[in-house]
Scaffold this active site. Sequence first.
Site, PDB file in Angstrom:
ATOM      1  N   THR A  83       1.731  -4.088   4.316  1.00 33.53           N
ATOM      2  CA  THR A  83       1.381  -4.570   5.664  1.00 33.53           C
ATOM      3  C   THR A  83       1.044  -5.751   5.884  1.00 33.53           C
ATOM      4  O   THR A  83       1.252  -6.585   6.761  1.00 33.53           O
ATOM      5  CB  THR A  83       0.443  -3.532   6.399  1.00 33.53           C
ATOM      6  OG1 THR A  83      -0.821  -3.596   5.600  1.00 33.53           O
ATOM      7  CG2 THR A  83       1.008  -1.945   6.338  1.00 33.53           C
ATOM      8  N   ASP A  84       0.555  -6.350   4.867  1.00 36.43           N
ATOM      9  CA  ASP A  84      -0.310  -7.580   5.270  1.00 36.43           C
ATOM     10  C   ASP A  84       0.580  -9.012   5.891  1.00 36.43           C
ATOM     11  O   ASP A  84       0.220  -9.727   6.494  1.00 36.43           O
ATOM     12  CB  ASP A  84      -1.252  -8.223   4.055  1.00 36.43           C
ATOM     13  CG  ASP A  84      -2.455  -7.217   3.894  1.00 36.43           C
ATOM     14  OD1 ASP A  84      -2.797  -6.274   4.840  1.00 36.43           O
ATOM     15  OD2 ASP A  84      -3.317  -7.093   2.818  1.00 36.43           O
TER      16      ASP A  84
ATOM     17  N   THR B 249       0.821  -1.047   0.036  1.00 40.22           N
ATOM     18  CA  THR B 249       0.077   0.203  -0.006  1.00 40.22           C
ATOM     19  C   THR B 249       0.879   1.341   0.085  1.00 40.22           C
ATOM     20  O   THR B 249       0.472   2.395  -0.495  1.00 40.22           O
ATOM     21  CB  THR B 249      -1.004  -0.169   1.155  1.00 40.22           C
ATOM     22  OG1 THR B 249      -1.879  -1.018   0.894  1.00 40.22           O
ATOM     23  CG2 THR B 249      -1.840   1.404   1.392  1.00 40.22           C
TER      24      THR B 249
HETATM   25  C1  SIN Z   1      -0.918  -2.862   2.734  1.00 37.64           C
HETATM   26  O1  SIN Z   1       0.218  -2.767   2.482  1.00 37.64           O
HETATM   27  O2  SIN Z   1      -1.336  -2.170   3.972  1.00 37.64           O
HETATM   28  C2  SIN Z   1      -1.957  -3.834   2.241  1.00 37.64           C
HETATM   29  C3  SIN Z   1      -1.421  -4.510   0.826  1.00 37.64           C
HETATM   30  C4  SIN Z   1      -0.234  -5.250   0.934  1.00 37.64           C
HETATM   31  O3  SIN Z   1      -0.023  -5.851   2.174  1.00 37.64           O
HETATM   32  O4  SIN Z   1       0.583  -5.254  -0.054  1.00 37.64           O
END
Ligand code: SIN
Length: 341
Positions: free
Chosen positions: A105-106, A25
């Site tokens: 983040t995932d 993200t």
């Molecule tokens: C994010 O980064 O918050 C969600 C998408 C990902 O993990 O690439």
Amino acid sequence: MSDESAQPLNPSPLPRIAVLATGGTIAGAAPDATNTSGYRAGVVGVDQLLQAVPSLSTLARIVPEQIASVDSKDMTLALWTTLAQRINTLLATDDIDGVVVTHGTDTLEETAYLLHLTVKSDKPVVLTAAMRPASALSADGPLNLQNAVTVAAQKSARGQGVLVAFNNRIHSARDVVKTSTYAVDAFQSPEIGALGWVQDGRVEFQRGVVRAHTLATEFVIGANWPNVEVVVSYAGVSRIVVDALVAAGVRGIVVAGTGNGSIHASMQQALADAASQGVVVVRASRVGSGHVMRNGAAADDALGFVSAGSLNPYKARVLLMLALAAGGTGPVALQKIFDTY
Ligand code: SIN
């Protein structure tokens, strides 16, 4: 005549920090600035990410590299190998003083722990990410990136293992987990708390990292990943998934148990059968904080299970894959590994 004595003869150059972009993200773009959920992750390149933070040039000489452009839900084991090997190559030279990895983040906590166990350097490696896409009002990525570079440029960050700089806090890769689906304060280190903080260019560590990592591990990144899967125990669960995994030839199964790693009787019998056939079974918990006591909620000695301790199921899977790849066998030796890392 100019007063040259006022100038240091060898002004110490800024540290050289490699910024390795993998997507997420932080590199996401949405159709408009108020859209923070309907965006595509991993579409903004590393150069554009860096342009959004011109102040980085006062902190470090940045060496950018685009390693991948993925939504981290699609992280692969092959990409883990590429990333860890690239970091090890960069840090082995005198040209690079530290590394920042931008990531989604995932699955950030899984990649961070993988690197914590396989990076062979005491130079800082800092992961960061964002909850809002680069196109958003109040995007959190630029400040997170600034803070990650600030930490990576610090001498005090050396020897602390892999770190995660997020929302002004510095976490150890071993402890950090994502705990919110939407909030910018999305990462916590449950039970134990953050290692320290970074704000306005200042970095403070408030505690150290106790468990072995980086140079002190027996793990070497490779391309052969043993097949280890995660199953979940819940009300009414059957043995179907465990039996299917065993039939498919998995080397290990991590169970996200209820409470203190307790497992529904049907699934526990299937796991005991799996263990008796040589599949490594690791008991973790789906609760999200605390630890799983060996021989607590299940008779690990009798069943041939391993306890994950305070690792969540997904980090336990990372450790089990590395341990099996390093030749680890049997619940006793593997328990020692879980007690060490
Ligand atoms: C994010 O980064 O918050 C969600 C998408 C990902 O993990 O690439």
